[in-house]
Scaffold this motif. Sequence first.
Motif, PDB file in Angstrom:
ATOM      1  N   GLY A  63       0.793  -1.217   0.000  1.00  0.00           N
ATOM      2  CA  GLY A  63       0.000   0.000   0.000  1.00  0.00           C
ATOM      3  C   GLY A  63       0.826   1.267   0.000  1.00  0.00           C
ATOM      4  O   GLY A  63       2.056   1.251   0.013  1.00  0.00           O
ATOM      5  N   ARG A  64       0.123   2.385  -0.003  1.00  0.00           N
ATOM      6  CA  ARG A  64       0.734   3.699  -0.130  1.00  0.00           C
ATOM      7  C   ARG A  64       1.400   4.134   1.170  1.00  0.00           C
ATOM      8  O   ARG A  64       0.865   3.954   2.269  1.00  0.00           O
ATOM      9  CB  ARG A  64      -0.335   4.724  -0.513  1.00  0.00           C
ATOM     10  N   THR A  65       2.590   4.713   1.038  1.00  0.00           N
ATOM     11  CA  THR A  65       3.296   5.337   2.153  1.00  0.00           C
ATOM     12  C   THR A  65       3.840   6.683   1.670  1.00  0.00           C
ATOM     13  O   THR A  65       3.779   7.002   0.480  1.00  0.00           O
ATOM     14  CB  THR A  65       4.472   4.472   2.641  1.00  0.00           C
ATOM     15  N   ALA A  66       4.409   7.447   2.611  1.00  0.00           N
ATOM     16  CA  ALA A  66       5.014   8.716   2.205  1.00  0.00           C
ATOM     17  C   ALA A  66       6.154   8.473   1.223  1.00  0.00           C
ATOM     18  O   ALA A  66       6.377   9.267   0.302  1.00  0.00           O
ATOM     19  CB  ALA A  66       5.514   9.466   3.430  1.00  0.00           C
ATOM     20  N   ARG A  67       6.883   7.373   1.397  1.00  0.00           N
ATOM     21  CA  ARG A  67       8.032   7.086   0.541  1.00  0.00           C
ATOM     22  C   ARG A  67       7.608   6.746  -0.883  1.00  0.00           C
ATOM     23  O   ARG A  67       8.223   7.194  -1.851  1.00  0.00           O
ATOM     24  CB  ARG A  67       8.833   5.923   1.132  1.00  0.00           C
ATOM     25  N   ASN A  68       6.560   5.929  -1.030  1.00  0.00           N
ATOM     26  CA  ASN A  68       6.232   5.395  -2.354  1.00  0.00           C
ATOM     27  C   ASN A  68       5.039   6.075  -3.019  1.00  0.00           C
ATOM     28  O   ASN A  68       4.555   5.604  -4.047  1.00  0.00           O
ATOM     29  CB  ASN A  68       5.994   3.885  -2.273  1.00  0.00           C
ATOM     30  N   ALA A  69       4.571   7.189  -2.456  1.00  0.00           N
ATOM     31  CA  ALA A  69       3.343   7.823  -2.946  1.00  0.00           C
ATOM     32  C   ALA A  69       3.393   8.132  -4.441  1.00  0.00           C
ATOM     33  O   ALA A  69       2.388   7.986  -5.146  1.00  0.00           O
ATOM     34  CB  ALA A  69       3.063   9.094  -2.153  1.00  0.00           C
ATOM     35  N   THR A  70       4.546   8.543  -4.937  1.00  0.00           N
ATOM     36  CA  THR A  70       4.651   8.896  -6.357  1.00  0.00           C
ATOM     37  C   THR A  70       4.330   7.716  -7.253  1.00  0.00           C
ATOM     38  O   THR A  70       3.728   7.868  -8.322  1.00  0.00           O
ATOM     39  CB  THR A  70       6.065   9.419  -6.674  1.00  0.00           C
ATOM     40  N   MET A  71       4.690   6.510  -6.828  1.00  0.00           N
ATOM     41  CA  MET A  71       4.463   5.330  -7.650  1.00  0.00           C
ATOM     42  C   MET A  71       2.978   5.011  -7.775  1.00  0.00           C
ATOM     43  O   MET A  71       2.576   4.279  -8.682  1.00  0.00           O
ATOM     44  CB  MET A  71       5.235   4.140  -7.092  1.00  0.00           C
ATOM     45  N   PHE A  72       2.155   5.557  -6.877  1.00  0.00           N
ATOM     46  CA  PHE A  72       0.713   5.373  -6.964  1.00  0.00           C
ATOM     47  C   PHE A  72       0.048   6.440  -7.847  1.00  0.00           C
ATOM     48  O   PHE A  72      -1.168   6.432  -8.004  1.00  0.00           O
ATOM     49  CB  PHE A  72       0.084   5.394  -5.570  1.00  0.00           C
ATOM     50  N   GLY A  73       0.832   7.354  -8.386  1.00  0.00           N
ATOM     51  CA  GLY A  73       0.283   8.400  -9.226  1.00  0.00           C
ATOM     52  C   GLY A  73       0.073   7.940 -10.658  1.00  0.00           C
ATOM     53  O   GLY A  73       0.203   6.758 -10.996  1.00  0.00           O
ATOM     54  N   ASP A  74      -0.235   8.887 -11.501  1.00  0.00           N
ATOM     55  CA  ASP A  74      -0.497   8.601 -12.907  1.00  0.00           C
ATOM     56  C   ASP A  74       0.780   8.171 -13.615  1.00  0.00           C
ATOM     57  O   ASP A  74       1.895   8.581 -13.255  1.00  0.00           O
ATOM     58  CB  ASP A  74      -1.068   9.858 -13.572  1.00  0.00           C
ATOM     59  N   GLY A  75       0.635   7.346 -14.628  1.00  0.00           N
ATOM     60  CA  GLY A  75       1.782   6.909 -15.402  1.00  0.00           C
ATOM     61  C   GLY A  75       2.523   8.070 -16.049  1.00  0.00           C
ATOM     62  O   GLY A  75       1.947   9.114 -16.342  1.00  0.00           O
ATOM     63  N   GLY A  76       3.824   7.860 -16.270  1.00  0.00           N
ATOM     64  CA  GLY A  76       4.626   8.865 -16.949  1.00  0.00           C
ATOM     65  C   GLY A  76       5.380   9.798 -16.036  1.00  0.00           C
ATOM     66  O   GLY A  76       5.942  10.792 -16.503  1.00  0.00           O
ATOM     67  N   HIS A  77       5.403   9.505 -14.736  1.00  0.00           N
ATOM     68  CA  HIS A  77       6.206  10.272 -13.795  1.00  0.00           C
ATOM     69  C   HIS A  77       7.385   9.424 -13.314  1.00  0.00           C
ATOM     70  O   HIS A  77       7.468   8.233 -13.609  1.00  0.00           O
ATOM     71  CB  HIS A  77       5.356  10.755 -12.623  1.00  0.00           C
ATOM     72  N   LEU A  78       8.291  10.039 -12.585  1.00  0.00           N
ATOM     73  CA  LEU A  78       9.478   9.348 -12.100  1.00  0.00           C
ATOM     74  C   LEU A  78       9.361   9.141 -10.591  1.00  0.00           C
ATOM     75  O   LEU A  78       9.095  10.086  -9.847  1.00  0.00           O
ATOM     76  CB  LEU A  78      10.734  10.171 -12.407  1.00  0.00           C
ATOM     77  N   TYR A  79       9.530   7.910 -10.164  1.00  0.00           N
ATOM     78  CA  TYR A  79       9.582   7.575  -8.743  1.00  0.00           C
ATOM     79  C   TYR A  79      11.040   7.347  -8.372  1.00  0.00           C
ATOM     80  O   TYR A  79      11.711   6.479  -8.947  1.00  0.00           O
ATOM     81  CB  TYR A  79       8.751   6.324  -8.469  1.00  0.00           C
ATOM     82  N   VAL A  80      11.544   8.139  -7.442  1.00  0.00           N
ATOM     83  CA  VAL A  80      12.948   8.058  -7.019  1.00  0.00           C
ATOM     84  C   VAL A  80      12.993   7.666  -5.552  1.00  0.00           C
ATOM     85  O   VAL A  80      12.293   8.249  -4.719  1.00  0.00           O
ATOM     86  CB  VAL A  80      13.677   9.396  -7.233  1.00  0.00           C
ATOM     87  N   TYR A  81      13.818   6.682  -5.232  1.00  0.00           N
ATOM     88  CA  TYR A  81      13.942   6.229  -3.844  1.00  0.00           C
ATOM     89  C   TYR A  81      15.407   5.942  -3.514  1.00  0.00           C
ATOM     90  O   TYR A  81      16.231   5.740  -4.410  1.00  0.00           O
ATOM     91  CB  TYR A  81      13.086   4.984  -3.598  1.00  0.00           C
ATOM     92  N   PHE A  82      15.705   5.941  -2.216  1.00  0.00           N
ATOM     93  CA  PHE A  82      17.053   5.656  -1.740  1.00  0.00           C
ATOM     94  C   PHE A  82      17.148   4.163  -1.474  1.00  0.00           C
ATOM     95  O   PHE A  82      16.326   3.594  -0.737  1.00  0.00           O
ATOM     96  CB  PHE A  82      17.347   6.454  -0.477  1.00  0.00           C
ATOM     97  N   SER A  83      18.114   3.503  -2.061  1.00  0.00           N
ATOM     98  CA  SER A  83      18.214   2.047  -2.039  1.00  0.00           C
ATOM     99  C   SER A  83      19.390   1.576  -1.201  1.00  0.00           C
ATOM    100  O   SER A  83      20.519   2.051  -1.375  1.00  0.00           O
ATOM    101  CB  SER A  83      18.373   1.536  -3.475  1.00  0.00           C
ATOM    102  N   TYR A  84      19.110   0.635  -0.296  1.00  0.00           N
ATOM    103  CA  TYR A  84      20.139   0.015   0.538  1.00  0.00           C
ATOM    104  C   TYR A  84      20.946   1.032   1.338  1.00  0.00           C
ATOM    105  O   TYR A  84      22.083   0.762   1.736  1.00  0.00           O
ATOM    106  CB  TYR A  84      21.094  -0.845  -0.300  1.00  0.00           C
ATOM    107  N   GLY A  85      20.378   2.209   1.561  1.00  0.00           N
ATOM    108  CA  GLY A  85      21.096   3.240   2.292  1.00  0.00           C
ATOM    109  C   GLY A  85      22.342   3.730   1.593  1.00  0.00           C
ATOM    110  O   GLY A  85      23.218   4.339   2.216  1.00  0.00           O
ATOM    111  N   MET A  86      22.418   3.516   0.265  1.00  0.00           N
ATOM    112  CA  MET A  86      23.653   3.794  -0.462  1.00  0.00           C
ATOM    113  C   MET A  86      23.474   4.710  -1.662  1.00  0.00           C
ATOM    114  O   MET A  86      24.334   5.547  -1.937  1.00  0.00           O
ATOM    115  CB  MET A  86      24.279   2.475  -0.959  1.00  0.00           C
ATOM    116  N   HIS A  87      22.404   4.524  -2.421  1.00  0.00           N
ATOM    117  CA  HIS A  87      22.297   5.252  -3.687  1.00  0.00           C
ATOM    118  C   HIS A  87      20.831   5.445  -4.062  1.00  0.00           C
ATOM    119  O   HIS A  87      19.942   4.754  -3.548  1.00  0.00           O
ATOM    120  CB  HIS A  87      23.027   4.509  -4.806  1.00  0.00           C
TER     121      HIS A  87
END
Length: 207
Positions: A63-87
Amino acid sequence: MSTATPHLPIVALPRVFYRRHPTVVAPELLNKLLVRDDGRAGRIVEVEAYAGSEDPAAHTFRGRTARNATMFGDGGHLYVYFSYGMHWAANAVCGEDGQGFGVLLRGLEPVAGLELMWAARIKARRDRDLASGPGRLAQAMGIDRSFDGADLATGAQGLRIVSDGTPPPERPVVGPRIGISKAVDLPWRWHVADSPHVSGRRSARSG
């Protein structure tokens, strides 16, 4: 340095392109160009699909969280997240609003703005090291959390995915995704056969 250059005319992918299941969008993103307004550009050679509540490996599965909210939006946007505390890592959001679908951009072949990419990737030793893997890709293109939600269809925030007329490969290599612990057998990773800019292990079959 790579001598590949985008062909003209350059056409931004319309939003309708993204409003489909990520397993359809992902292989069609191969050979498209990720372009920044500072002159950096790379040809997409490796992708993975993530399918929301259908997919235990997706960030959006529960489900939706503050971190992944963009991925629940309309197609054609960019979802950016911090992975493994590294990049940072970047996904093209797919499907309709609320579905939580996306395609992880895993590998680029640099085609323009290489001086800026080398400056951003000071540890790289070869062209193939500049943007092979989601962390390297984001670093080479200067993508961080400030680009979360960027509109890839309009380029309003300085990032677009475009076509220069190069079609996706007729027989991309397909296999399981990398670096996950759930749904590990789904064949939802695609890459351009024989590209030196693909990250990690090579998948097993073409099709």
